[in-house]
Design an enzyme around this catalytic site. Structure first.
Site, PDB file in Angstrom:
ATOM      1  N   MET A 105       0.993  -1.400   0.211  1.00  0.00           N
ATOM      2  CA  MET A 105      -0.112   0.268  -0.413  1.00  0.00           C
ATOM      3  C   MET A 105       0.549   1.519  -0.075  1.00  0.00           C
ATOM      4  O   MET A 105       0.431   2.432  -0.664  1.00  0.00           O
ATOM      5  CB  MET A 105      -0.601   0.180   1.608  1.00  0.00           C
ATOM      6  N   SER A 134      -9.716   2.820   1.520  1.00  0.00           N
ATOM      7  CA  SER A 134      -9.885   1.260   1.179  1.00  0.00           C
ATOM      8  C   SER A 134      -9.890   1.450  -0.300  1.00  0.00           C
ATOM      9  O   SER A 134      -9.865   2.717  -0.815  1.00  0.00           O
ATOM     10  CB  SER A 134     -11.212   1.379   1.242  1.00  0.00           C
ATOM     11  N   LYS A 190     -13.836   3.126   9.183  1.00  0.00           N
ATOM     12  CA  LYS A 190     -13.472   1.780   8.160  1.00  0.00           C
ATOM     13  C   LYS A 190     -13.017   0.511   8.834  1.00  0.00           C
ATOM     14  O   LYS A 190     -13.094  -0.444   7.858  1.00  0.00           O
ATOM     15  CB  LYS A 190     -11.090   2.239   8.248  1.00  0.00           C
ATOM     16  N   HIS A 227     -16.949  -0.617   7.739  1.00  0.00           N
ATOM     17  CA  HIS A 227     -16.443  -0.601   6.021  1.00  0.00           C
ATOM     18  C   HIS A 227     -16.109  -2.051   5.763  1.00  0.00           C
ATOM     19  O   HIS A 227     -17.024  -2.492   5.259  1.00  0.00           O
ATOM     20  CB  HIS A 227     -15.308   0.209   5.706  1.00  0.00           C
ATOM     21  N   ASN A 228     -15.293  -3.034   6.658  1.00  0.00           N
ATOM     22  CA  ASN A 228     -14.247  -3.327   6.486  1.00  0.00           C
ATOM     23  C   ASN A 228     -15.198  -4.935   6.892  1.00  0.00           C
ATOM     24  O   ASN A 228     -15.437  -6.084   6.761  1.00  0.00           O
ATOM     25  CB  ASN A 228     -13.306  -3.743   7.520  1.00  0.00           C
ATOM     26  N   GLU A 278     -17.765  -5.274   4.210  1.00  0.00           N
ATOM     27  CA  GLU A 278     -17.280  -6.053   3.165  1.00  0.00           C
ATOM     28  C   GLU A 278     -16.822  -7.470   3.359  1.00  0.00           C
ATOM     29  O   GLU A 278     -17.135  -8.490   2.591  1.00  0.00           O
ATOM     30  CB  GLU A 278     -15.688  -5.899   3.095  1.00  0.00           C
ATOM     31  N   LYS A 299      -7.571  -9.722   8.346  1.00  0.00           N
ATOM     32  CA  LYS A 299      -7.042  -9.553   9.020  1.00  0.00           C
ATOM     33  C   LYS A 299      -7.312  -8.685  10.852  1.00  0.00           C
ATOM     34  O   LYS A 299      -6.638  -7.831  10.794  1.00  0.00           O
ATOM     35  CB  LYS A 299      -5.819  -8.424   8.010  1.00  0.00           C
ATOM     36  N   ARG A 337     -16.010 -18.015   8.210  1.00  0.00           N
ATOM     37  CA  ARG A 337     -14.538 -17.716   8.135  1.00  0.00           C
ATOM     38  C   ARG A 337     -13.431 -18.509   8.674  1.00  0.00           C
ATOM     39  O   ARG A 337     -13.153 -19.299   9.021  1.00  0.00           O
ATOM     40  CB  ARG A 337     -13.910 -16.547   7.448  1.00  0.00           C
TER      41      ARG A 337
END
Length: 624
Positions: A172, A292, A347, A350-351, A354, A421, A448
């Site tokens: 990144m 993101s 964020k 957001h994840n 996601e 993560k 997961r």
């Protein structure tokens, strides 16, 4: 935009002209823009008051804005008070540099007396010293230096030095460096030196890309920090957690008051607040930003979610907005979110959204595969969905399904153990802490976790019978409706978590703006997100919006049918199923929680309230 400030007689005009000639940019003397009434007043030894200066300052601000659409320029202006400087730099704060030519009263008084034909008499000099407010933002230069030395100092500190620093050249970090450079910013890049492991990372990276030819590369922290203009702006692109704290401590001895550190990693919002508070004691600003878009977004334009001190943000606003993605109206997908760690909080959410979006597509893939479609057929089906359910994740999943390796599809060769993560974990924990039922995020996360247990799944598969002949009595359009149904519930839950946090922490978050910066650059961009931008302008609860209500009522019968068929045929669809259960639960006027309250009162005397008692009094019963 360079403003040279100071009291009359300090040499502003001389230095401004020389600097403009050296840099080959336009020069403007602020005195030339005074009104006739101001000039007459000063010629009559009458000092100007704030009211006199208002129009003059606004005129210079307009001049600066106009020039910035063409190029850089130098403007000289006394700008003695902070409020004057605020007017001069209005709407262009992040593009403005200040130089203060300073000297003693006697030194400047003598200069004025030997300077012919100036409209302001030396008798007014004291009035200027009386109102002078030294700028912390300005480069302070002693007028005792020669003009040549002053010009060289300005160039070294404001022109030759880098505007922005990036610390950490992982995937990144490297992409962001190239993004900044492509946008015309002069940057400094740092990566640590570890003998035999990480050597010359920054220098080798610089030599690899033409756009980095003007960038400066370092593996030495003092040299890296020294290469930056003040106040320094350093974006940390290192692993979240303790590494951030170690880097902060390494940088602190070399920083100055007012410098700005920016954490661009996936840090926990609580730790961001702690770092904000800690660095405040050191007079250093700390901004936490969610970024993101992955490697491609970082290079071509990510969605950026900054938070922290608003004044500090204004100093980095230009940089972040320039490198961000742009929405359909060409506005930057970057907006000041709020105070403390609110940027990292959204964020995290957001994840979480996601995670669910990815899980839903994985479940839909399984259903379509069970209906007899091979991966290429699934991709074709997804193509037909884009008109009504367009999203970045749908696009990339379509591409993934088409990818072959040899004669077979690559997806069939990938081990079914999903990694994470930590942000989905944090979102689930935070939901529990705030008492928000983010059930889909938890479901996607735990799916997961179940996938991790590959060996146990293979073992237990032998012990439990499953349906052998699968007869799914559903159509492809019903699968699409189920997918759309679950996505709406997912977005409701994600934004509900943001609302509850905003209320609890007094962040005053703007849901419409958050949705807007998620319409491009980020992983969860979609046509649904674009619709939410408008919906959130009138409500914070999308389940009260007539358009959303109609869609859910339209989709729900198909969702019930699809999930029921999957249960009957032993097809694992936890997120799709949870979407229905959640809507049923959140729309049920009288739930089974009365039984739970009775049980709690029975074994723990926790008491309960009664529906036939409006006093909200707590009751206890001896159940035996």
């Amino acid at each position: 935009m360079i403003f040279i400030m100071g009291v009359s007689g300090c040499g502003k005009s001389t230095i401004g002209k020389l600097l403009s000639q050296d840099l080959n940019i336009p020069f403007f003397d602020g005195d030339d823009f005074h009104s006739k009434s101001n000039i007459k007043k000063m010629a009559n030894s009458q000092p100007l008051v704030d009211k006199d200066r208002q129009g003059w300052l606004k005129t210079l601000n307009k001049l600066a804005k106009r020039q910035l659409t063409k190029s850089s320029c130098v403007i000289v202006c006394s700008a003695l008070k902070q409020k004057y400087r605020d007017i001069l730099s209005l709407d262009i704060e992040s593009k403005t540099k200040w130089v203060h030519l300073s000297g003693s009263f006697d030194q400047i008084y003598n200069r004025i007396n030997i300077r012919p034909n100036h409209f302001m008499p030396s008798e007014l000099l004291k009035s200027q010293f009386d109102i002078l407010e030294i700028s912390k933002e300005a480069l302070q230069i002693d007028i005792s230096l020669t003009p040549e030395n002053i010009i060289e100092t300005i160039k070294n500190e404001l022109v030759n030095k880098s505007e922005f620093g990036l610390f950490g050249l992982g995937v990144m970090g490297k992409s962001l460096c190239r993004n900044f450079a492509n946008m015309g910013f002069k940057i400094s890049m740092f990566n640590r030196h570890v003998d035999g492991i990480e050597e010359n990372i920054a220098k080798d990276f610089k030599s690899k890309y033409l756009e980095l030819s003007e960038a400066s590369a370092f593996d030495n922290i003092p040299a890296f920090v020294k290469s930056l203009q003040e106040p320094r702006k350093i974006m940390l692109m290192v692993n979240a957690g303790k590494t951030i704290d170690y880097v902060i401590e390494d940088l602190l001895p070399h920083l100055s008051e007012g410098d700005i550190l920016i954490d661009g990693g996936n840090s926990n919002y609580k730790r961001t607040k702690e770092r904000v508070d800690y660095l405040k004691t050191k007079h250093i600003h700390f901004i936490g930003i969610g970024v993101s878009g992955g490697e491609e977004g970082a290079l071509k334009g990510p969605s950026i979610m900054p938070s922290g001190n608003i004044e500090a943000y204004k100093k980095v606003q230009r940089f972040l907005e320039t490198i961000s993605a742009k929405d359909k109206n060409s506005l930057p997908c970057c907006t000041y979110v709020g105070p403390e760690g609110s940027g990292h909080f959204i964020k995290m959410v957001h994840n979480g959204i996601e995670y669910v979006e990815m899980q839903l597509l994985a479940e839909v893939f399984t259903i379509l595969e069970t209906l007899g479609q091979n991966p290429n057929d699934v991709a074709n089906t997804f193509e037909t969905w884009k008109e009504t359910a367009s999203s970045y994740l749908l696009d990339i999943t379509t591409t993934i399904c088409r990818k072959k390796e040899g004669e077979d599809w690559l997806v069939k060769k990938i081990l079914d153990k999903a990694g994470n993560k930590g942000t989905g974990n944090w979102a689930t924990i935070t939901s529990a802490e705030l008492g928000v039922p983010s059930t889909l995020i938890a479901s996607a996360l735990f799916s997961r976790y179940i996938s991790f247990y590959k060996e146990e799944r293979l073992l237990l598969n032998k012990n439990f019978k499953k349906v052998n002949t699968l007869e799914l009595k559903i159509a492809k359009n019903e699968v699409l409706k189920t997918y759309q149904f679950a996505r709406i519930i997912n977005h409701y839950q994600g934004f509900k978590l943001i609302v509850e946090a905003s209320d609890k922490f007094n962040w005053n978050l703007n849901l419409s703006e958050i949705a807007r910066i998620w319409t491009n650059g980020c992983i969860i961009r979609s046509s649904l997100m674009e619709n939410l931008v408008e919906i959130f302008k009138s409500t914070t609860n999308i389940l009260t919006n007539s358009q959303i209500i109609d869609l859910l009522n339209q989709y729900k019968p198909a969702a019930k049918k699809v999930v029921s068929q999957c249960v009957l045929n032993d097809i694992v669809t936890p997120a799709l199923a949870e979407a229905i259960q959640f809507l049923n639960g959140i729309t049920t006027p009288y739930t089974s929680a009365n039984i739970i309250q009775a049980q709690r009162d029975y074994f723990g005397a926790h008491t309960y309230q009664r529906i036939d008692d409006d006093s909200a009094e707590n009751h206890h019963t001896n159940w035996i």
